[in-house]
Design a protein around this motif. Sequence first.
Motif, PDB file in Angstrom:
ATOM      1  N   GLU A 153     109.945  69.268  61.314  1.00 49.83           N
ATOM      2  CA  GLU A 153     109.451  69.066  62.686  1.00 49.83           C
ATOM      3  C   GLU A 153     109.266  67.587  63.013  1.00 49.83           C
ATOM      4  OE1 GLU A 153     107.953  72.891  60.935  1.00 49.83           O
ATOM      5  OE2 GLU A 153     107.774  70.778  60.385  1.00 49.83           O
ATOM      6  N   GLY A 154     109.441  66.704  62.010  1.00 50.15           N
ATOM      7  CA  GLY A 154     109.268  65.281  62.226  1.00 50.15           C
ATOM      8  C   GLY A 154     107.867  64.780  61.944  1.00 50.15           C
ATOM      9  N   TYR A 155     107.007  65.642  61.380  1.00 47.58           N
ATOM     10  CA  TYR A 155     105.660  65.230  61.036  1.00 47.58           C
ATOM     11  C   TYR A 155     105.641  64.545  59.668  1.00 47.58           C
ATOM     12  CZ  TYR A 155     104.390  68.570  64.718  1.00 47.58           C
ATOM     13  OH  TYR A 155     104.291  69.251  65.905  1.00 47.58           O
ATOM     14  N   ASP A 156     104.587  63.772  59.429  1.00 50.99           N
ATOM     15  CA  ASP A 156     104.390  63.126  58.132  1.00 50.99           C
ATOM     16  C   ASP A 156     103.466  63.986  57.277  1.00 50.99           C
ATOM     17  OD1 ASP A 156     105.837  60.590  58.538  1.00 50.99           O
ATOM     18  OD2 ASP A 156     104.314  60.224  60.076  1.00 50.99           O
ATOM     19  N   LEU A 157     103.936  64.345  56.097  1.00 52.32           N
ATOM     20  CA  LEU A 157     103.143  65.123  55.152  1.00 52.32           C
ATOM     21  C   LEU A 157     102.803  64.213  53.982  1.00 52.32           C
ATOM     22  CD1 LEU A 157     101.882  67.749  54.197  1.00 52.32           C
ATOM     23  CD2 LEU A 157     104.145  68.467  53.374  1.00 52.32           C
ATOM     24  N   VAL A 158     101.507  64.001  53.776  1.00 53.61           N
ATOM     25  CA  VAL A 158     101.027  63.039  52.783  1.00 53.61           C
ATOM     26  C   VAL A 158     100.302  63.768  51.661  1.00 53.61           C
ATOM     27  CG1 VAL A 158      99.563  61.006  52.402  1.00 53.61           C
ATOM     28  CG2 VAL A 158     100.799  61.278  54.569  1.00 53.61           C
ATOM     29  N   PHE A 159     100.591  63.357  50.437  1.00 53.82           N
ATOM     30  CA  PHE A 159      99.953  63.938  49.255  1.00 53.82           C
ATOM     31  C   PHE A 159      99.137  62.867  48.546  1.00 53.82           C
ATOM     32  CE2 PHE A 159     100.732  64.721  44.539  1.00 53.82           C
ATOM     33  CZ  PHE A 159      99.632  65.556  44.393  1.00 53.82           C
ATOM     34  N   LYS A 160      97.837  63.162  48.351  1.00 56.51           N
ATOM     35  CA  LYS A 160      96.937  62.252  47.650  1.00 56.51           C
ATOM     36  C   LYS A 160      96.289  62.998  46.485  1.00 56.51           C
ATOM     37  CE  LYS A 160      95.662  60.081  52.048  1.00 56.51           C
ATOM     38  NZ  LYS A 160      94.529  59.832  52.997  1.00 56.51           N
ATOM     39  N   SER A 161      95.992  62.275  45.421  1.00 53.04           N
ATOM     40  CA  SER A 161      95.354  62.937  44.284  1.00 53.04           C
ATOM     41  C   SER A 161      94.537  61.947  43.469  1.00 53.04           C
ATOM     42  CB  SER A 161      96.406  63.594  43.377  1.00 53.04           C
ATOM     43  OG  SER A 161      97.154  62.612  42.690  1.00 53.04           O
ATOM     44  N   LYS A 162      93.689  62.504  42.633  1.00 57.27           N
ATOM     45  CA  LYS A 162      93.007  61.741  41.591  1.00 57.27           C
ATOM     46  C   LYS A 162      93.077  62.578  40.319  1.00 57.27           C
ATOM     47  CE  LYS A 162      88.522  63.302  43.477  1.00 57.27           C
ATOM     48  NZ  LYS A 162      87.188  62.835  43.969  1.00 57.27           N
ATOM     49  N   SER A 163      92.639  62.051  39.190  1.00 58.77           N
ATOM     50  CA  SER A 163      92.817  62.808  37.947  1.00 58.77           C
ATOM     51  C   SER A 163      91.660  62.588  36.983  1.00 58.77           C
ATOM     52  CB  SER A 163      94.131  62.406  37.268  1.00 58.77           C
ATOM     53  OG  SER A 163      94.110  61.046  36.890  1.00 58.77           O
ATOM     54  N   PHE A 164      91.417  63.630  36.185  1.00 63.87           N
ATOM     55  CA  PHE A 164      90.386  63.594  35.148  1.00 63.87           C
ATOM     56  C   PHE A 164      90.924  64.341  33.934  1.00 63.87           C
ATOM     57  CE2 PHE A 164      88.443  63.925  39.341  1.00 63.87           C
ATOM     58  CZ  PHE A 164      87.632  62.796  39.376  1.00 63.87           C
ATOM     59  N   TYR A 165      90.608  63.818  32.745  1.00 63.92           N
ATOM     60  CA  TYR A 165      91.081  64.479  31.533  1.00 63.92           C
ATOM     61  C   TYR A 165      89.900  64.875  30.652  1.00 63.92           C
ATOM     62  CZ  TYR A 165      93.678  65.522  27.282  1.00 63.92           C
ATOM     63  OH  TYR A 165      94.191  66.155  26.179  1.00 63.92           O
ATOM     64  N   ASP A 166      89.838  66.175  30.367  1.00 62.61           N
ATOM     65  CA  ASP A 166      88.834  66.725  29.448  1.00 62.61           C
ATOM     66  C   ASP A 166      89.457  66.711  28.055  1.00 62.61           C
ATOM     67  OD1 ASP A 166      87.210  68.296  27.872  1.00 62.61           O
ATOM     68  OD2 ASP A 166      87.074  69.966  29.287  1.00 62.61           O
ATOM     69  N   GLU A 167      89.132  65.683  27.290  1.00 65.57           N
ATOM     70  CA  GLU A 167      89.779  65.490  25.988  1.00 65.57           C
ATOM     71  C   GLU A 167      89.441  66.596  25.004  1.00 65.57           C
ATOM     72  OE1 GLU A 167      90.578  61.853  22.809  1.00 65.57           O
ATOM     73  OE2 GLU A 167      89.132  61.616  24.443  1.00 65.57           O
ATOM     74  N   LYS A 168      88.230  67.115  25.062  1.00 63.30           N
ATOM     75  CA  LYS A 168      87.806  68.169  24.132  1.00 63.30           C
ATOM     76  C   LYS A 168      88.647  69.434  24.310  1.00 63.30           C
ATOM     77  CE  LYS A 168      83.885  71.056  22.802  1.00 63.30           C
ATOM     78  NZ  LYS A 168      82.448  71.394  23.050  1.00 63.30           N
ATOM     79  N   ASN A 169      88.820  69.860  25.565  1.00 61.77           N
ATOM     80  CA  ASN A 169      89.566  71.089  25.857  1.00 61.77           C
ATOM     81  C   ASN A 169      91.029  70.842  26.213  1.00 61.77           C
ATOM     82  OD1 ASN A 169      87.328  73.034  25.628  1.00 61.77           O
ATOM     83  ND2 ASN A 169      86.482  71.908  27.375  1.00 61.77           N
ATOM     84  N   LYS A 170      91.420  69.556  26.249  1.00 60.72           N
ATOM     85  CA  LYS A 170      92.795  69.157  26.566  1.00 60.72           C
ATOM     86  C   LYS A 170      93.234  69.695  27.926  1.00 60.72           C
ATOM     87  CE  LYS A 170      94.048  69.206  21.673  1.00 60.72           C
ATOM     88  NZ  LYS A 170      94.900  69.857  20.648  1.00 60.72           N
ATOM     89  N   ILE A 171      92.371  69.530  28.915  1.00 62.52           N
ATOM     90  CA  ILE A 171      92.693  69.992  30.266  1.00 62.52           C
ATOM     91  C   ILE A 171      92.774  68.797  31.210  1.00 62.52           C
ATOM     92  CG2 ILE A 171      91.883  71.323  32.255  1.00 62.52           C
ATOM     93  CD1 ILE A 171      90.709  73.325  30.289  1.00 62.52           C
ATOM     94  N   LEU A 172      93.920  68.652  31.852  1.00 63.01           N
ATOM     95  CA  LEU A 172      94.134  67.603  32.835  1.00 63.01           C
ATOM     96  C   LEU A 172      93.915  68.176  34.227  1.00 63.01           C
ATOM     97  CD1 LEU A 172      95.127  64.711  33.527  1.00 63.01           C
ATOM     98  CD2 LEU A 172      97.466  65.650  33.551  1.00 63.01           C
ATOM     99  N   SER A 173      92.932  67.648  34.946  1.00 62.79           N
ATOM    100  CA  SER A 173      92.609  68.107  36.307  1.00 62.79           C
ATOM    101  C   SER A 173      93.123  67.104  37.326  1.00 62.79           C
ATOM    102  CB  SER A 173      91.095  68.280  36.477  1.00 62.79           C
ATOM    103  OG  SER A 173      90.601  69.241  35.575  1.00 62.79           O
ATOM    104  N   THR A 174      93.745  67.639  38.373  1.00 61.20           N
ATOM    105  CA  THR A 174      94.281  66.778  39.425  1.00 61.20           C
ATOM    106  C   THR A 174      93.849  67.307  40.795  1.00 61.20           C
ATOM    107  OG1 THR A 174      96.229  66.429  38.023  1.00 61.20           O
ATOM    108  CG2 THR A 174      96.363  65.652  40.291  1.00 61.20           C
TER     109      THR A 174
END
Length: 246
Positions: free
Chosen positions: A158-179
């Motif tokens: 449609e000609g619109y701008d779609l923007v994706f933003k993120s941040k991240s955290f890593y739980d080293e004990k459980n090996k889970i990457l959250s975004t």
Amino acid sequence: MINYYGNLCTKMYEILHPYVEEEELQFYLSYAKQNKKILEPLCGSGRFVVPFYEKGFDITGFDMSEEMLKELYKKVPNVKSFKSSMENYQPKEKYDYIFITSGSFSLFLDEKNVENLLIKMKQSLNEGGNFVFAVETTANVVYDKQNYFENNSVKTEEGYDLVFKSKSFYDEKNKILSTPSIYELYDENNLLAKEEMDFRLKLYDFGELDELIFKAGFKKINVFSDFNKSNNLNKNSKMFLYDCYI
């Protein structure tokens, strides 16, 4: 919304990933045989279901995202598919080949859910069938990014701008990457829609899944670190590909 592809997320996914890479497609096709039943759980919008279907394979897919399945039906209206989460999926039919692509297996975060997934896949296979899947590894660890930053910006049809933003955290004990992620749709400077997601991945070390795979009833495992099935397994690869037989 944890590990769910909503409307804006699906739009961006379709723009950025309209087709599967040929090397990856050929890897999963190498296990497929005509006149054999194939299942793709977590099939999304059909990056694999569609080319399998077009090549004449008897394939069925399922996904929990209604938005993703709508895109699939646009491409192949008569494709065999249904809406379900893996948690609600109950094996009723038997298949000769089951595959889960793109590290989607890593969306299941705790050991009990992973064990149940493996058991369901084993229950869904005919004798002699195999289950092939990819996992993300601890080589994908991203150091914590506390503030949202722009990852991508695309133009919609449609000609619109779609923007994706993120941040991240890593739980080293459980090996889970959250975004935690935000998708924003703009008409110039006018915000039309906003969608918040939270993607979480379980990352694996080499050999970490083997015990659970055998516990689920699989008799043999092949593990690869690339789509070429090379004999030189790279234990520091960002992806492990499992080929499990019963």
